[in-house]
Enzyme design. Structure first.
Site, PDB file in Angstrom:
ATOM      1  CE1 TYR A  11      -3.092   3.037   0.832  1.00 50.67           C
ATOM      2  CE2 TYR A  11      -2.592   2.730   3.167  1.00 50.67           C
ATOM      3  CZ  TYR A  11      -3.202   3.450   2.164  1.00 50.67           C
ATOM      4  OH  TYR A  11      -3.939   4.566   2.459  1.00 50.67           O
ATOM      5  N   GLY A  36       1.552  -7.819  -1.201  1.00 53.02           N
ATOM      6  CA  GLY A  36       1.549  -6.760  -2.215  1.00 53.02           C
ATOM      7  C   GLY A  36       1.019  -7.264  -3.555  1.00 53.02           C
ATOM      8  CG  ASP A  50      11.258 -13.221   1.874  1.00 51.55           C
ATOM      9  OD1 ASP A  50      11.833 -12.654   2.829  1.00 51.55           O
ATOM     10  OD2 ASP A  50      10.096 -13.645   1.925  1.00 51.55           O
ATOM     11  CG  ASN A  91       7.753 -11.878   8.002  1.00 54.33           C
ATOM     12  OD1 ASN A  91       8.546 -12.350   7.198  1.00 54.33           O
ATOM     13  ND2 ASN A  91       6.514 -12.294   8.119  1.00 54.33           N
ATOM     14  CE1 TYR A 140       3.652  -3.451  12.655  1.00 53.37           C
ATOM     15  CE2 TYR A 140       2.586  -1.829  14.068  1.00 53.37           C
ATOM     16  CZ  TYR A 140       3.197  -2.166  12.881  1.00 53.37           C
ATOM     17  OH  TYR A 140       3.363  -1.211  11.907  1.00 53.37           O
ATOM     18  CG  PHE A 168       0.474   8.914  14.550  1.00 55.74           C
ATOM     19  CD1 PHE A 168       1.852   9.093  14.432  1.00 55.74           C
ATOM     20  CD2 PHE A 168      -0.066   8.965  15.812  1.00 55.74           C
ATOM     21  CE1 PHE A 168       2.663   9.328  15.556  1.00 55.74           C
ATOM     22  CE2 PHE A 168       0.715   9.212  16.947  1.00 55.74           C
ATOM     23  CZ  PHE A 168       2.076   9.392  16.814  1.00 55.74           C
ATOM     24  CG  PHE A 207     -13.291  -3.175  16.935  1.00 56.42           C
ATOM     25  CD1 PHE A 207     -14.290  -4.123  16.738  1.00 56.42           C
ATOM     26  CD2 PHE A 207     -12.237  -3.139  16.036  1.00 56.42           C
ATOM     27  CE1 PHE A 207     -14.243  -5.010  15.658  1.00 56.42           C
ATOM     28  CE2 PHE A 207     -12.178  -4.020  14.961  1.00 56.42           C
ATOM     29  CZ  PHE A 207     -13.194  -4.953  14.777  1.00 56.42           C
ATOM     30  NE  ARG A 220      -5.932   4.073  16.849  1.00 58.53           N
ATOM     31  CZ  ARG A 220      -6.326   3.939  18.110  1.00 58.53           C
ATOM     32  NH1 ARG A 220      -6.688   5.011  18.799  1.00 58.53           N
ATOM     33  NH2 ARG A 220      -6.359   2.760  18.683  1.00 58.53           N
ATOM     34  N   GLY A 283      -5.377  -4.195  22.698  1.00 56.76           N
ATOM     35  CA  GLY A 283      -4.203  -3.415  22.293  1.00 56.76           C
ATOM     36  C   GLY A 283      -4.525  -2.083  21.650  1.00 56.76           C
TER      37      GLY A 283
HETATM   38  N1  UFG Z   1     -11.900  -0.057  14.236  1.00 58.05           N
HETATM   39  C1  UFG Z   1     -13.224  -0.371  14.446  1.00 58.05           C
HETATM   40  N2  UFG Z   1     -13.787  -1.312  13.632  1.00 58.05           N
HETATM   41  C2  UFG Z   1     -13.110  -1.944  12.636  1.00 58.05           C
HETATM   42  C3  UFG Z   1     -11.744  -1.603  12.431  1.00 58.05           C
HETATM   43  C4  UFG Z   1     -11.184  -0.668  13.263  1.00 58.05           C
HETATM   44  O1  UFG Z   1     -13.889   0.159  15.331  1.00 58.05           O
HETATM   45  O2  UFG Z   1     -13.691  -2.795  11.957  1.00 58.05           O
HETATM   46  C5  UFG Z   1     -11.283   0.945  15.107  1.00 58.05           C
HETATM   47  C6  UFG Z   1     -10.090   0.426  15.864  1.00 58.05           C
HETATM   48  O3  UFG Z   1     -10.483  -0.188  17.048  1.00 58.05           O
HETATM   49  C7  UFG Z   1      -9.282   1.695  16.066  1.00 58.05           C
HETATM   50  C8  UFG Z   1      -9.610   2.537  14.818  1.00 58.05           C
HETATM   51  O4  UFG Z   1     -10.784   1.969  14.272  1.00 58.05           O
HETATM   52  O5  UFG Z   1      -9.749   2.384  17.177  1.00 58.05           O
HETATM   53  C9  UFG Z   1      -8.517   2.462  13.769  1.00 58.05           C
HETATM   54  O6  UFG Z   1      -8.217   1.105  13.554  1.00 58.05           O
HETATM   55  P1  UFG Z   1      -7.302   0.598  12.346  1.00 58.05           P
HETATM   56  O7  UFG Z   1      -7.306  -0.890  12.409  1.00 58.05           O
HETATM   57  O8  UFG Z   1      -7.743   1.266  11.083  1.00 58.05           O
HETATM   58  O9  UFG Z   1      -5.883   1.195  12.691  1.00 58.05           O
HETATM   59  P2  UFG Z   1      -5.020   1.017  14.025  1.00 58.05           P
HETATM   60  O10 UFG Z   1      -5.100   2.318  14.757  1.00 58.05           O
HETATM   61  O11 UFG Z   1      -5.350  -0.189  14.792  1.00 58.05           O
HETATM   62  O12 UFG Z   1      -3.613   0.680  13.410  1.00 58.05           O
HETATM   63  C10 UFG Z   1      -2.785   1.604  12.811  1.00 58.05           C
HETATM   64  C11 UFG Z   1      -1.858   0.862  11.875  1.00 58.05           C
HETATM   65  C12 UFG Z   1      -0.990  -0.087  12.643  1.00 58.05           C
HETATM   66  C13 UFG Z   1      -0.279   0.675  13.725  1.00 58.05           C
HETATM   67  C14 UFG Z   1      -1.239   1.428  14.585  1.00 58.05           C
HETATM   68  C15 UFG Z   1      -0.529   2.279  15.565  1.00 58.05           C
HETATM   69  O13 UFG Z   1      -2.592   0.157  10.914  1.00 58.05           O
HETATM   70  O14 UFG Z   1      -0.056  -0.683  11.771  1.00 58.05           O
HETATM   71  O15 UFG Z   1      -2.040   2.270  13.784  1.00 58.05           O
HETATM   72  O16 UFG Z   1      -1.154   2.118  16.784  1.00 58.05           O
HETATM   73  F1  UFG Z   1       0.406  -0.154  14.530  1.00 58.05           F
END
Ligand code: UFG
Length: 336
Positions: A11, A36, A50, A91, A140, A168, A207, A220, A283
């Site tokens: 991405y 990818g 790889d 990885n 992670y 972020f 969530f 976020r 987490g």
């Molecule tokens: N969320 C939902 N429903 C979903 C998917 C996500 O409510 O179906 C919420 C998550 O709980 C979170 C927010 O949306 O609160 C964002 O979630 P994402 O999965 O889009 O992104 P993250 O914040 O979990 O993860 C991103 C990057 C990770 C990185 C992280 C840093 O994708 O690689 O930020 O904390 F580690």
């Protein structure tokens, strides 16, 4: 400039390859295509392989001289990292060290590393600047922190110069629809909400609604994928100028809750998004917002697409371009 982009079919990496080519750099993409897509590599040479393969790396570094390596190839799912830590340590740590060791052996001295807000763990304060203590709360984040630490040691001992860019929440897509997010399975909020908008999913699950935030859902800092690529370009120029190693937090400095993202998506797509409430995801910190002042002052980084509406609109264009059939079905089924 000759740049090796590891994970250039993914991405963020694919947007980087495109940007490097636009700026006149010569690019080689190395990607194992585990997540990818070959057709996302829009420029330069493609090598299928790889970074675990030291012979391949030796051949590559012997065959041409690289000014720098950018490393986007890693496993990125926080939840999965707790269930399958072997995959993440192998990885993200072992294979990345293999790459760094090959670079060292062949005298390649500049490295730009895709790090993450996850290195900070549960924030003590927001917005999070580079001085914030790094105490990840999942495997992670720990794998990414280990590489940040190794890079400091490799600089001190071998003079390998690196820039760690802590993303972020990467989001959005190429503004002209050339590239976008195509994770399988998709776990990120914005593309999931857009899949609901286009009729590919029945609903999105929130969530947790009991966080200590104004509407109870997690906050976020969403940052446009091309703005992230631009930060890499600026970091590359800085390393080429002879600058020392550095780390920068990359975000727009404004946070949006899950509920706000769903609301903005409904307005942009002009569609009702069915929502279900689910439990908290392990987490997930309540609030992650970047203080990117340092990247602004030292890298001269100014995001071109800082507003959430533009980020979602670009991702929506991409979703419709990739899945025109579900979009058509959805419009046929919609009551007039
Ligand atoms: N969320 C939902 N429903 C979903 C998917 C996500 O409510 O179906 C919420 C998550 O709980 C979170 C927010 O949306 O609160 C964002 O979630 P994402 O999965 O889009 O992104 P993250 O914040 O979990 O993860 C991103 C990057 C990770 C990185 C992280 C840093 O994708 O690689 O930020 O904390 F580690």
């Amino acid at each position: 400039m000759n740049v090796l982009v590891v994970g250039g079919a993914g991405y963020i990496g694919s947007h980087m390859v495109w940007l490097l080519a636009q700026r006149g750099a010569r690019v080689v993409t190395l990607d194992n295509l585990s997540s990818g897509h070959r057709d996302a590599v829009l420029a330069g040479q493609f090598v299928h392989g790889d970074i675990a393969d030291r012979n391949l790396l030796d051949r590559l570094f012997r065959s041409q001289r690289f000014d720098a390596v950018m490393h986007f190839a890693s496993c990125i799912q926080v939840g999965e990292s707790s269930r399958e830590p072997i995959k993440y340590y192998q990885n993200n740590v072992v294979n990345t060290l293999n790459l760094l060791n090959a670079m060292h052996a062949h005298g390649v001295g500049r490295f730009i590393f895709s790090s993450t807000a996850a290195v900070f763990g549960e924030p003590e304060y927001v917005p999070i600047d580079e001085m914030h203590r790094r105490e990840p709360i999942n495997p992670y984040g720990r794998t990414k922190l280990m590489i940040e630490q190794a890079l400091a040691d490799y600089d001190a001992a071998y003079g390998l110069k690196s820039v760690c860019l802590r993303y972020f929440n990467a989001a959005g897509a190429h503004p002209e629809g050339l590239l976008g997010e195509r994770h399988e399975p998709e776990t990120h909020l914005i593309p999931l909400v857009l899949q609901v908008a286009s009729g590919r999913r029945p609903h999105v699950t929130v969530f947790g609604r009991d966080y200590d935030t104004p509407d109870g859902t997690c906050i976020r800092d969403y940052v446009h994928v091309l703005d992230l690529a631009e930060a890499h370009w600026l970091a590359l120029l800085q390393l080429m100028d002879g600058a020392g190693s550095a780390a920068y937090n990359l975000g727009n400095g404004s946070g949006f809750s899950v509920q706000e993202v769903i609301g903005a998506t409904q307005r942009i797509c002009r569609r009702e998004i069915p929502v279900r409430d689910g439990p908290r995801r392990d987490g997930d910190p309540a609030r992650l917002v970047a203080d990117a002042t340092l990247a602004g002052s030292l890298l001269d980084w100014t995001p071109l697409y800082p507003d959430i509406e533009t980020i979602i609109a670009h991702a929506w264009d991409w979703e419709r371009r990739m899945h025109p059939v579900s979009e058509l079905l959805r419009s046929l089924l919609e009551p007039t």
